[in-house]
Design an enzyme around this catalytic site. Structure first.
Site, PDB file in Angstrom:
ATOM      1  CE  LYS A 111      -2.360   1.537   3.722  1.00 39.17           C
ATOM      2  NZ  LYS A 111      -3.442   1.410   4.731  1.00 39.17           N
TER       3      LYS A 111
ATOM      4  CE  LYS B 178      -0.263   5.881   5.301  1.00 39.75           C
ATOM      5  NZ  LYS B 178      -1.666   5.729   5.795  1.00 39.75           N
TER       6      LYS B 178
ATOM      7  N   PRO C  53      -4.021   8.224   0.620  1.00 36.44           N
ATOM      8  CG  PRO C  53      -5.247   9.745  -0.684  1.00 36.44           C
ATOM      9  CD  PRO C  53      -5.149   8.275  -0.326  1.00 36.44           C
TER      10      PRO C  53
ATOM     11  CG  HIS D   7      -5.678   1.258  10.543  1.00 37.75           C
ATOM     12  ND1 HIS D   7      -5.491   1.715  11.833  1.00 37.75           N
ATOM     13  CD2 HIS D   7      -5.036   2.136   9.743  1.00 37.75           C
ATOM     14  CE1 HIS D   7      -4.771   2.815  11.802  1.00 37.75           C
ATOM     15  NE2 HIS D   7      -4.483   3.100  10.555  1.00 37.75           N
TER      16      HIS D   7
END
Ligand code: MG
Length: 396
Positions: A165, A167, A197, A296
């Protein structure tokens, strides 16, 4: 069995290089607070939480826990989370719940996963965080697609990750788009790709970027813009699924998120969603509405990581690999050091409770590092390499 004491440790663990994100920088280390919940039978339950040094918060809650039975977590939840609405803190409750489940598992000789439904899988797949990094020593400093690909390849080679992923939101969106297509070319069509983002693009930018990323075959676009309304409007204009750990991030958000068709995937989190049991509840709600479920990462060390792995192993509808920043860290505070990734996965611990223990030497070293470096969460947005900068949202 009764809780007789609660001890806290503020710790810091180094990362290979400072990690940038759209609203600032992790300055080369992560800060966590470790708790030890001590019982009259000599069992000790471990908990961990982020957000800087939380020792004071736990000392405030301690009188409400002394004398409680660690098996009575619904009662403890009422006393520590539900009692007074304006100091309700799901992160603190989640930390205590993790420690109580650790005690319960140790008391009956079973892993935490067996207390919450039993594991459906023996190992849990993880997703590599790909962050822009500042240079420190020989590490970091990547900004171009070529540099970001090389650094991702190293993480894939070392840990076996099958997804990553970006960032995003640190540099202009065109840079993020170029990196994502370069990663797709370099890692092939089966490598899972995501971009996050942190809500830092305007609604118009998010729609434009989503259109340009349609051919990149992303797993999802995470929080491309701020809030339920922004997400709902972007979602109308793209075929890429939208995920969030920002706009549907607590139970109070869920009904509105569903009613507004704001997201496709909810990223669970033990701290946002009121503990491990809360994540189990969220998983059932996502299943009922056929929303996707992910998990997460909040820059966790081994105690939280073990709790996440136990939880993830029991969730049938967790079809996305779990986010992690763990590969950026140089050490851990648990016995044996960092838990190993094999083929991008971490094995579900089989020992009683969480299945991890504090290493006194590593803990002492991490407490000393915290004393030296301090609590950067008090100055979270500070970027010492850009002293006059602060984030203005939307940034792009
Ligand atoms: Mg996110």
């Amino acid at each position: 069995m009764k809780i007789v004491d609660l001890k806290t440790h503020a710790v810091a663990v180094l990362t290979e290089a400072p990690l940038r994100h759209s609203t600032g920088v992790h300055p080369g280390y992560f800060v966590r607070t470790i708790i030890e919940l001590v019982t009259d039978e000599g069992l000790v339950g471990l908990g961990e939480v982020g957000g800087g040094d939380q020792s004071g918060l736990f000392q405030t809650l301690k009188p409400r826990l002394i004398g409680e039975d660690p098996f009575h977590i619904e009662r403890i939840k009422q006393k520590t989370l539900r009692q007074i609405y304006y100091i309700s803190n799901p992160r603190a409750y989640a930390t205590i719940e993790i420690a109580c489940l650790d005690i319960q598992g140790k008391a009956i000789g079973r892993p935490v996963s067996d207390l919450i439904g039993g594991r459906l899988r023996d190992e849990v797949p993880f997703n590599a965080s790909i962050s822009y990094r500042y240079r420190e020593g020989d590490a970091g400093g990547e900004t171009t697609p070529e540099e970001m690909v090389a650094y991702t390849r190293r993480a894939v080679a070392e840990c076996g990750f099958r997804s990553g992923k970006l960032k995003a939101g640190v540099l202009p969106p065109e840079n993020d788009i170029a990196i994502l297509y370069a990663l797709r070319d370099a890692l092939g069509p089966d490598f899972g790709l995501r971009v996050d983002p942190n809500g830092f693009w305007s609604r118009g930018t998010a729609i434009r970027v989503a259109k340009q990323l349609e051919a990149c075959h992303l797993e999802y676009l995470e929080d491309p813009t701020w809030g339920l309304e922004g997400m709902a409007r972007v979602r109308e204009r793209t075929s890429i699924p939208l995920a969030t750990n920002m706009c549907v991030a607590r139970f109070d958000d869920f009904a509105a998120g569903v009613a507004m068709n704001a997201v496709d995937i909810v990223l669970s989190d033990i701290y946002y969603w009121e503990g491990i049991q809360g994540v189990k509840t969220l998983a059932g709600m996502c299943d009922a509405f056929r929303l996707g479920l992910g998990m997460h990462s909040g820059s966790e060390l081994g105690v939280t990581l073990a709790a996440m792995v136990h939880t993830a192993a029991t969730l049938p509808n967790l079809t996305y690999s779990v986010d992690t920043l763990y590969h950026h860290m140089l050490d851990d505070i648990i016995v044996g050091g960092k838990m190993p990734f094999r083929n991008g996965c971490i094995a579900v611990p089989r020992g009683p409770g969480l299945g991890v223990e504090l290493d006194p030497d590593r803990l002492a070293k991490a407490e000393e590092l915290f004393r030296q470096r301090g609590d950067y969460y008090a100055r979270f947005h500070e970027d010492t390499r850009r002293p006059d900068w602060f984030p203005i949202n939307p940034g792009w």
